[in-house]
Motif scaffolding. Structure first.
Motif, mmCIF file in Angstrom:
data_model
loop_
_atom_site.group_PDB
_atom_site.id
_atom_site.type_symbol
_atom_site.label_atom_id
_atom_site.label_comp_id
_atom_site.label_asym_id
_atom_site.label_seq_id
_atom_site.Cartn_x
_atom_site.Cartn_y
_atom_site.Cartn_z
ATOM 1 N N LEU A 85 -19.149 167.288 89.405
ATOM 2 C CA LEU A 85 -20.328 165.506 89.099
ATOM 3 C C LEU A 85 -21.233 165.917 88.426
ATOM 4 O O LEU A 85 -20.947 164.916 87.856
ATOM 5 C CB LEU A 85 -20.723 166.314 90.878
ATOM 6 C CG LEU A 85 -20.217 166.363 92.281
ATOM 7 C CD1 LEU A 85 -21.113 165.774 93.416
ATOM 8 C CD2 LEU A 85 -20.145 164.684 91.776
ATOM 9 N N HIS A 86 -21.738 167.203 87.332
ATOM 10 C CA HIS A 86 -22.245 166.999 86.871
ATOM 11 C C HIS A 86 -21.622 166.149 85.015
ATOM 12 O O HIS A 86 -22.222 165.184 84.731
ATOM 13 C CB HIS A 86 -22.910 168.827 86.442
ATOM 14 C CG HIS A 86 -23.855 168.816 85.166
ATOM 15 N ND1 HIS A 86 -25.108 168.771 84.851
ATOM 16 C CD2 HIS A 86 -23.430 169.368 83.761
ATOM 17 C CE1 HIS A 86 -25.378 168.970 83.454
ATOM 18 N NE2 HIS A 86 -24.475 169.283 83.049
ATOM 19 N N TYR A 87 -19.933 167.231 84.878
ATOM 20 C CA TYR A 87 -19.656 166.800 83.989
ATOM 21 C C TYR A 87 -19.138 165.376 83.834
ATOM 22 O O TYR A 87 -19.281 164.816 82.803
ATOM 23 C CB TYR A 87 -18.333 167.132 83.624
ATOM 24 C CG TYR A 87 -18.068 168.910 83.342
ATOM 25 C CD1 TYR A 87 -19.418 169.154 82.383
ATOM 26 C CD2 TYR A 87 -17.889 169.654 83.711
ATOM 27 C CE1 TYR A 87 -19.838 170.165 82.278
ATOM 28 C CE2 TYR A 87 -17.811 170.883 83.119
ATOM 29 C CZ TYR A 87 -18.745 171.684 82.781
ATOM 30 O OH TYR A 87 -18.951 172.704 81.658
ATOM 31 N N ALA A 88 -19.003 164.974 85.432
ATOM 32 C CA ALA A 88 -19.017 162.911 85.506
ATOM 33 C C ALA A 88 -19.733 162.426 85.002
ATOM 34 O O ALA A 88 -20.052 161.420 84.805
ATOM 35 C CB ALA A 88 -18.209 163.079 87.023
ATOM 36 N N SER A 101 -11.003 176.311 88.371
ATOM 37 C CA SER A 101 -12.170 177.360 88.494
ATOM 38 C C SER A 101 -13.696 176.598 88.524
ATOM 39 O O SER A 101 -14.415 177.428 88.540
ATOM 40 C CB SER A 101 -11.660 178.645 86.834
ATOM 41 O OG SER A 101 -12.359 177.625 85.527
ATOM 42 N N LEU A 102 -13.587 175.037 88.624
ATOM 43 C CA LEU A 102 -14.946 174.838 87.870
ATOM 44 C C LEU A 102 -15.569 174.414 89.528
ATOM 45 O O LEU A 102 -14.950 174.212 90.649
ATOM 46 C CB LEU A 102 -14.795 173.448 87.535
ATOM 47 C CG LEU A 102 -15.011 173.772 85.616
ATOM 48 C CD1 LEU A 102 -15.016 172.223 85.347
ATOM 49 C CD2 LEU A 102 -15.960 174.531 84.769
ATOM 50 N N SER A 103 -16.834 174.882 89.926
ATOM 51 C CA SER A 103 -17.465 173.925 90.916
ATOM 52 C C SER A 103 -17.563 173.157 91.454
ATOM 53 O O SER A 103 -17.707 171.944 90.181
ATOM 54 C CB SER A 103 -18.995 175.032 91.586
ATOM 55 O OG SER A 103 -19.834 174.122 90.635
ATOM 56 N N PRO A 104 -17.581 172.305 92.739
ATOM 57 C CA PRO A 104 -17.367 170.733 93.138
ATOM 58 C C PRO A 104 -18.665 170.525 92.511
ATOM 59 O O PRO A 104 -19.083 169.135 91.497
ATOM 60 C CB PRO A 104 -17.798 170.472 94.358
ATOM 61 C CG PRO A 104 -16.857 171.560 94.879
ATOM 62 C CD PRO A 104 -17.027 172.990 93.700
ATOM 63 N N GLU A 105 -20.570 171.629 92.113
ATOM 64 C CA GLU A 105 -20.871 170.356 91.169
ATOM 65 C C GLU A 105 -21.322 170.714 90.154
ATOM 66 O O GLU A 105 -21.804 169.939 89.189
ATOM 67 C CB GLU A 105 -22.657 171.643 91.574
ATOM 68 C CG GLU A 105 -22.668 171.890 93.140
ATOM 69 C CD GLU A 105 -22.148 172.267 93.831
ATOM 70 O OE1 GLU A 105 -20.842 173.411 93.624
ATOM 71 O OE2 GLU A 105 -22.158 172.422 95.422
#
Length: 82
Positions: A54-57, A47-51
């Motif tokens: 990337l933020h979590y990574a 359910s998470l967006s690609p942005e």
């Protein structure tokens, strides 16, 4: 008569290295099995967006390599894919 020595505890400022995370309004969920928990986790990740991914990574990389980034702050400016 000798005086008793009184030891004072050294006070240390409390600090936490926990990441800043917003948990939202979710309630605690109890699962019947590990498989059910895993499916719920995968559904949340889907359910998470690609942005958001990337933020979590980026946040994870900054936490893991915090000491290296303190000594050399320009180290994290480039991403190289092999």
């Amino acid at each position: 008569m000798a005086k008793k020595k009184i030891y004072k505890a050294k006070s240390k400022a409390s600090e936490s290295n926990e990441p800043l995370v917003t948990y939202g309004n979710k309630r605690i969920t109890f699962f019947n099995s590990f498989e059910e928990q895993e499916k719920d986790n995968y559904a949340w990740l889907a359910s998470l967006s690609p942005e958001q991914h990337l933020h979590y990574a980026t946040q994870l990389i900054k936490r893991v390599f915090a000491s290296e980034l303190k000594t050399n702050p320009t180290l994290g400016n480039k991403i190289k894919f092999d």
